[in-house]
Design a protein around this motif. Structure first.
Motif, PDB file in Angstrom:
ATOM      1  N   LYS A   6     -12.391  23.347   9.835  1.00  0.00           N
ATOM      2  CA  LYS A   6     -13.416  22.402  10.298  1.00  0.00           C
ATOM      3  C   LYS A   6     -14.333  23.136  11.265  1.00  0.00           C
ATOM      4  O   LYS A   6     -13.883  24.002  12.016  1.00  0.00           O
ATOM      5  N   ALA A   7     -15.594  22.769  11.268  1.00  0.00           N
ATOM      6  CA  ALA A   7     -16.540  23.364  12.206  1.00  0.00           C
ATOM      7  C   ALA A   7     -17.790  22.498  12.276  1.00  0.00           C
ATOM      8  O   ALA A   7     -17.952  21.552  11.513  1.00  0.00           O
ATOM      9  N   ALA A   8     -18.645  22.858  13.204  1.00  0.00           N
ATOM     10  CA  ALA A   8     -19.908  22.137  13.353  1.00  0.00           C
ATOM     11  C   ALA A   8     -20.993  23.119  13.760  1.00  0.00           C
ATOM     12  O   ALA A   8     -20.735  24.061  14.508  1.00  0.00           O
ATOM     13  N   THR A   9     -22.182  22.909  13.241  1.00  0.00           N
ATOM     14  CA  THR A   9     -23.338  23.698  13.652  1.00  0.00           C
ATOM     15  C   THR A   9     -24.301  22.778  14.375  1.00  0.00           C
ATOM     16  O   THR A   9     -24.361  21.579  14.094  1.00  0.00           O
ATOM     17  N   ALA A  10     -25.042  23.347  15.286  1.00  0.00           N
ATOM     18  CA  ALA A  10     -25.999  22.550  16.053  1.00  0.00           C
ATOM     19  C   ALA A  10     -27.163  22.146  15.156  1.00  0.00           C
ATOM     20  O   ALA A  10     -27.704  22.955  14.415  1.00  0.00           O
ATOM     21  N   ALA A  11     -27.504  20.894  15.222  1.00  0.00           N
ATOM     22  CA  ALA A  11     -28.636  20.395  14.443  1.00  0.00           C
ATOM     23  C   ALA A  11     -29.935  20.725  15.169  1.00  0.00           C
ATOM     24  O   ALA A  11     -29.995  20.714  16.398  1.00  0.00           O
ATOM     25  N   GLU A  12     -30.952  21.038  14.392  1.00  0.00           N
ATOM     26  CA  GLU A  12     -32.260  21.317  14.972  1.00  0.00           C
ATOM     27  C   GLU A  12     -32.975  20.000  15.250  1.00  0.00           C
ATOM     28  O   GLU A  12     -32.710  18.994  14.604  1.00  0.00           O
ATOM     29  N   PRO A  13     -33.901  20.001  16.205  1.00  0.00           N
ATOM     30  CA  PRO A  13     -34.633  18.768  16.502  1.00  0.00           C
ATOM     31  C   PRO A  13     -35.346  18.225  15.268  1.00  0.00           C
ATOM     32  O   PRO A  13     -35.875  18.985  14.457  1.00  0.00           O
ATOM     33  N   GLU A  14     -35.324  16.918  15.120  1.00  0.00           N
ATOM     34  CA  GLU A  14     -35.920  16.273  13.952  1.00  0.00           C
ATOM     35  C   GLU A  14     -37.442  16.354  13.923  1.00  0.00           C
ATOM     36  O   GLU A  14     -38.039  16.178  12.886  1.00  0.00           O
ATOM     37  N   ASP A  15     -38.095  16.621  15.055  1.00  0.00           N
ATOM     38  CA  ASP A  15     -39.551  16.618  15.069  1.00  0.00           C
ATOM     39  C   ASP A  15     -40.143  17.745  14.241  1.00  0.00           C
ATOM     40  O   ASP A  15     -41.322  17.739  13.930  1.00  0.00           O
ATOM     41  N   GLN A  16     -39.340  18.734  13.828  1.00  0.00           N
ATOM     42  CA  GLN A  16     -39.843  19.819  13.001  1.00  0.00           C
ATOM     43  C   GLN A  16     -39.812  19.448  11.519  1.00  0.00           C
ATOM     44  O   GLN A  16     -40.272  20.205  10.682  1.00  0.00           O
ATOM     45  N   GLY A  17     -39.268  18.300  11.182  1.00  0.00           N
ATOM     46  CA  GLY A  17     -39.066  17.906   9.798  1.00  0.00           C
ATOM     47  C   GLY A  17     -40.326  17.868   8.959  1.00  0.00           C
ATOM     48  O   GLY A  17     -40.293  18.171   7.786  1.00  0.00           O
ATOM     49  N   ASP A  18     -41.466  17.509   9.526  1.00  0.00           N
ATOM     50  CA  ASP A  18     -42.684  17.389   8.738  1.00  0.00           C
ATOM     51  C   ASP A  18     -43.296  18.740   8.379  1.00  0.00           C
ATOM     52  O   ASP A  18     -44.040  18.834   7.424  1.00  0.00           O
ATOM     53  N   GLY A  19     -42.985  19.797   9.137  1.00  0.00           N
ATOM     54  CA  GLY A  19     -43.589  21.092   8.882  1.00  0.00           C
ATOM     55  C   GLY A  19     -42.839  21.955   7.879  1.00  0.00           C
ATOM     56  O   GLY A  19     -43.325  23.004   7.489  1.00  0.00           O
ATOM     57  N   TYR A  20     -41.673  21.517   7.416  1.00  0.00           N
ATOM     58  CA  TYR A  20     -40.882  22.336   6.505  1.00  0.00           C
ATOM     59  C   TYR A  20     -41.498  22.364   5.115  1.00  0.00           C
ATOM     60  O   TYR A  20     -41.894  21.339   4.574  1.00  0.00           O
ATOM     61  N   LEU A  21     -41.558  23.548   4.545  1.00  0.00           N
ATOM     62  CA  LEU A  21     -41.931  23.680   3.142  1.00  0.00           C
ATOM     63  C   LEU A  21     -40.682  23.797   2.281  1.00  0.00           C
ATOM     64  O   LEU A  21     -40.668  23.402   1.128  1.00  0.00           O
ATOM     65  N   LEU A  22     -39.627  24.363   2.860  1.00  0.00           N
ATOM     66  CA  LEU A  22     -38.341  24.488   2.194  1.00  0.00           C
ATOM     67  C   LEU A  22     -37.263  24.478   3.261  1.00  0.00           C
ATOM     68  O   LEU A  22     -37.387  25.175   4.272  1.00  0.00           O
TER      69      LEU A  22
END
Length: 143
Positions: free
Chosen positions: A75-91
């Protein structure tokens, strides 16, 4: 009530569209509860079984490896990135969040001699094997 002629191709097309909607919702193999399964390789190396799991971006302190009965649980967890960057993603293919992986092991694994190391994003669990599984013969008593 209108009588319609049944078109099997239309039914297949409808089912394919439903599956496409599901794939778009979880494109990276993430389950509905947000967990995902890390890819692993299991290799026999002489008297050892090596389990290698790819965990890029995970801190070693956030990895939990447990041997329970005949099961290896990672089991493990990675830190989630802030959601405000969601609109700029192309992939977006990198996974974040919680993951859980459980593997059944053969009865010949010696859990007392198991070791785990983490280097360059790869967790390696080395499981030593015994020559034979612990067996116990039971005496049959007539009732």
């Amino acid at each position: 009530m209108t009588i319609e002629r049944w078109n099997p191709l239309a039914e297949i097309r409808r089912m394919d569209e439903t599956l496409d909607r599901f794939r778009r919702r979880f494109p990276d193999g993430t389950r509905a509860d947000g967990q995902w399964a890390a890819p692993v390789d299991v290799v026999r190396d002489g008297d050892n079984i090596l389990v290698k799991a790819s965990l890029p971006g995970v801190e070693a302190e956030k990895i939990d490896v447990t041997l329970d009965g005949k099961t290896l649980v990672i089991k493990a967890a990675t830190a989630a990135e802030p959601e405000d960057q969601g609109d700029g993603y192309l992939l977006r293919e990198r996974r974040t969040g919680v993951f859980h992986r459980a593997l059944r092991l053969p009865g010949t694994v010696d859990f007392d001699k198991a070791e785990s190391t983490y280097k360059d994003g790869v967790l390696t669990v080395t499981l030593r094997t015994r020559e034979k599984a612990n067996t116990r013969r039971l005496e049959v008593i007539a009732a």
